[in-house]
Design a protein around this motif. Structure first.
Motif, PDB file in Angstrom:
ATOM      1  N   LEU A 191      39.489  40.741  31.614  1.00  0.00           N
ATOM      2  CA  LEU A 191      38.160  40.722  31.014  1.00  0.00           C
ATOM      3  C   LEU A 191      37.703  42.137  30.669  1.00  0.00           C
ATOM      4  CD1 LEU A 191      36.487  38.086  33.345  1.00  0.00           C
ATOM      5  CD2 LEU A 191      37.036  37.781  30.909  1.00  0.00           C
ATOM      6  N   PRO A 192      36.895  42.302  29.627  1.00  0.00           N
ATOM      7  CA  PRO A 192      36.440  43.637  29.217  1.00  0.00           C
ATOM      8  C   PRO A 192      35.702  44.346  30.345  1.00  0.00           C
ATOM      9  CG  PRO A 192      35.945  42.004  27.530  1.00  0.00           C
ATOM     10  CD  PRO A 192      36.394  41.236  28.731  1.00  0.00           C
ATOM     11  N   SER A 193      36.202  45.495  30.759  1.00  0.00           N
ATOM     12  CA  SER A 193      35.634  46.185  31.927  1.00  0.00           C
ATOM     13  C   SER A 193      34.240  46.741  31.651  1.00  0.00           C
ATOM     14  CB  SER A 193      36.565  47.321  32.364  1.00  0.00           C
ATOM     15  OG  SER A 193      36.740  48.260  31.314  1.00  0.00           O
ATOM     16  N   ARG A 194      33.880  46.909  30.396  1.00  0.00           N
ATOM     17  CA  ARG A 194      32.524  47.378  30.096  1.00  0.00           C
ATOM     18  C   ARG A 194      31.476  46.293  30.361  1.00  0.00           C
ATOM     19  NH1 ARG A 194      29.895  51.431  27.702  1.00  0.00           N
ATOM     20  NH2 ARG A 194      28.004  51.000  26.524  1.00  0.00           N
ATOM     21  N   ASP A 195      31.886  45.030  30.223  1.00  0.00           N
ATOM     22  CA  ASP A 195      30.940  43.915  30.367  1.00  0.00           C
ATOM     23  C   ASP A 195      31.017  43.219  31.716  1.00  0.00           C
ATOM     24  OD1 ASP A 195      30.088  44.292  27.721  1.00  0.00           O
ATOM     25  OD2 ASP A 195      31.698  43.025  26.954  1.00  0.00           O
ATOM     26  N   PHE A 196      32.198  43.262  32.376  1.00  0.00           N
ATOM     27  CA  PHE A 196      32.408  42.507  33.619  1.00  0.00           C
ATOM     28  C   PHE A 196      32.719  43.439  34.781  1.00  0.00           C
ATOM     29  CE2 PHE A 196      33.207  39.441  30.289  1.00  0.00           C
ATOM     30  CZ  PHE A 196      32.673  38.258  30.785  1.00  0.00           C
ATOM     31  N   PHE A 197      32.262  43.016  35.974  1.00  0.00           N
ATOM     32  CA  PHE A 197      32.516  43.798  37.183  1.00  0.00           C
ATOM     33  C   PHE A 197      32.861  42.852  38.324  1.00  0.00           C
ATOM     34  CE2 PHE A 197      31.464  46.276  40.962  1.00  0.00           C
ATOM     35  CZ  PHE A 197      31.992  47.529  40.637  1.00  0.00           C
ATOM     36  N   ARG A 198      33.914  43.176  39.058  1.00  0.00           N
ATOM     37  CA  ARG A 198      34.304  42.408  40.254  1.00  0.00           C
ATOM     38  C   ARG A 198      33.461  42.916  41.415  1.00  0.00           C
ATOM     39  NH1 ARG A 198      39.332  40.148  42.095  1.00  0.00           N
ATOM     40  NH2 ARG A 198      38.909  39.043  44.045  1.00  0.00           N
ATOM     41  N   VAL A 199      32.388  42.204  41.736  1.00  0.00           N
ATOM     42  CA  VAL A 199      31.446  42.708  42.728  1.00  0.00           C
ATOM     43  C   VAL A 199      31.932  42.507  44.161  1.00  0.00           C
ATOM     44  CG1 VAL A 199      29.471  42.455  41.194  1.00  0.00           C
ATOM     45  CG2 VAL A 199      30.082  40.574  42.699  1.00  0.00           C
ATOM     46  N   ASN A 200      32.753  41.492  44.376  1.00  0.00           N
ATOM     47  CA  ASN A 200      33.337  41.262  45.698  1.00  0.00           C
ATOM     48  C   ASN A 200      34.533  40.325  45.544  1.00  0.00           C
ATOM     49  OD1 ASN A 200      32.257  38.591  45.527  1.00  0.00           O
ATOM     50  ND2 ASN A 200      30.352  39.263  46.500  1.00  0.00           N
ATOM     51  N   ARG A 201      35.047  39.816  46.644  1.00  0.00           N
ATOM     52  CA  ARG A 201      36.252  38.982  46.585  1.00  0.00           C
ATOM     53  C   ARG A 201      36.016  37.674  45.844  1.00  0.00           C
ATOM     54  NH1 ARG A 201      35.664  41.111  51.379  1.00  0.00           N
ATOM     55  NH2 ARG A 201      34.496  39.302  52.086  1.00  0.00           N
ATOM     56  N   LYS A 202      34.750  37.226  45.756  1.00  0.00           N
ATOM     57  CA  LYS A 202      34.485  35.889  45.231  1.00  0.00           C
ATOM     58  C   LYS A 202      33.818  35.865  43.864  1.00  0.00           C
ATOM     59  CE  LYS A 202      34.238  33.475  49.669  1.00  0.00           C
ATOM     60  NZ  LYS A 202      33.473  32.511  50.493  1.00  0.00           N
ATOM     61  N   PHE A 203      33.297  36.995  43.378  1.00  0.00           N
ATOM     62  CA  PHE A 203      32.515  36.984  42.142  1.00  0.00           C
ATOM     63  C   PHE A 203      32.951  38.066  41.158  1.00  0.00           C
ATOM     64  CE2 PHE A 203      29.618  34.398  44.553  1.00  0.00           C
ATOM     65  CZ  PHE A 203      28.862  33.689  43.620  1.00  0.00           C
TER      66      PHE A 203
END
Length: 249
Positions: A191-203
């Motif tokens: 996913l585009p890293s500018r728009d999406f962020f992996r905030v934790n293991r589940k989201f």
């Protein structure tokens, strides 16, 4: 994600397996309890992403194998004693846990692993992806399922993606829920890293789905997301700094 567990204690093994199942449902796990079996696994060609390893095994210290076959993956070492700490640092040590260990300690090292992985993926993406070219890091649509039908979901229409009971769900900007037959680890890269962020293991969240955020307990950040009512999603202390940089880009 391929995880190697080297553990001779059944209780510790059970705790690690339960924690991994709850937070990394798609993970592939290999387990062994002796140096002999560890050497066989390392020679089998399996590419491990992370290992959690007991130092003292029934047939000697784990360093005996690692001196012969140096691990190419990060290792979390576990021991009832501090005396092996300096030896462990030589072999790609991500952390050193004193036994007995608890669930929170296991989660902490996974948070550290995720934060480091996210850092290097972003660096790799920034160095190797030009603004004019699409790549694996810049998917503009995903295939999602609802009932028996499949749908093409543009990435800009995604609010967030999360795991629950070993299933990956996608919530779009209108609040519709779908399932996705992919792991969060794969999606995090694509996913585009500018728009999406992996905030934790589940989201994994889209920036437009974040209604607000605030400081939380022990350096964490609490997010309020659209379509989650007043529920909060927590960002670990390890990921908080990266999140602040990302949100201001």
């Amino acid at each position: 994600m391929n995880i190697l567990l080297v553990e001779k204690d059944e209780n510790n093994l059970k705790l690690m397996l339960q924690t991994i199942a709850e937070n990394y449902a798609m993970a592939q796990i290999e387990h062994c309890s002796t140096n002999e079996n560890l050497k066989t696994l390392l020679c089998s060609g399996v590419a491990f992403d992370l290992a959690l390893c007991e130092v003292e095994l029934v047939d000697g210290l784990i360093f005996e194998v690692f001196q012969e076959i140096h691990p190419s993956f990060p290792v979390v070492f576990m021991s009832a004693y501090d005396k092996y700490w300096s030896q462990a640092m030589i072999f790609n040590a991500l952390d050193y846990l004193r036994k007995p260990i608890g669930r929170e300690e296991i989660l902490r090292v996974f948070d550290k692993y995720d934060a480091l992985k996210n850092h290097f993926l972003k660096r790799f993406s920034a160095d190797n992806v030009s603004k004019n070219n699409k790549s694996v890091f810049q998917k503009d649509r995903l295939i999602a399922k609802k009932g028996t039908n499949y749908y093409v979901i543009p990435t800009q229409n995604i609010a967030f993606i999360y795991t629950e009971s070993r299933i990956v769900f996608l919530i779009d900007q209108s609040g519709e829920r779908y399932t996705v037959e992919r792991s969060l680890s794969d999606l995090e890269v694509e996913l585009p890293s500018r728009d999406f962020f992996r905030v934790n293991r589940k989201f994994i969240v889209h920036i437009n789905a974040i209604l607000s955020f605030k400081p939380s307990f022990k350096g964490k950040i609490a997010l309020e997301l659209m379509h989650l009512a007043k529920a909060e999603v927590s960002i670990s202390q390890e990921n908080a700094t990266q999140f602040k940089k990302w949100i201001e880009e």
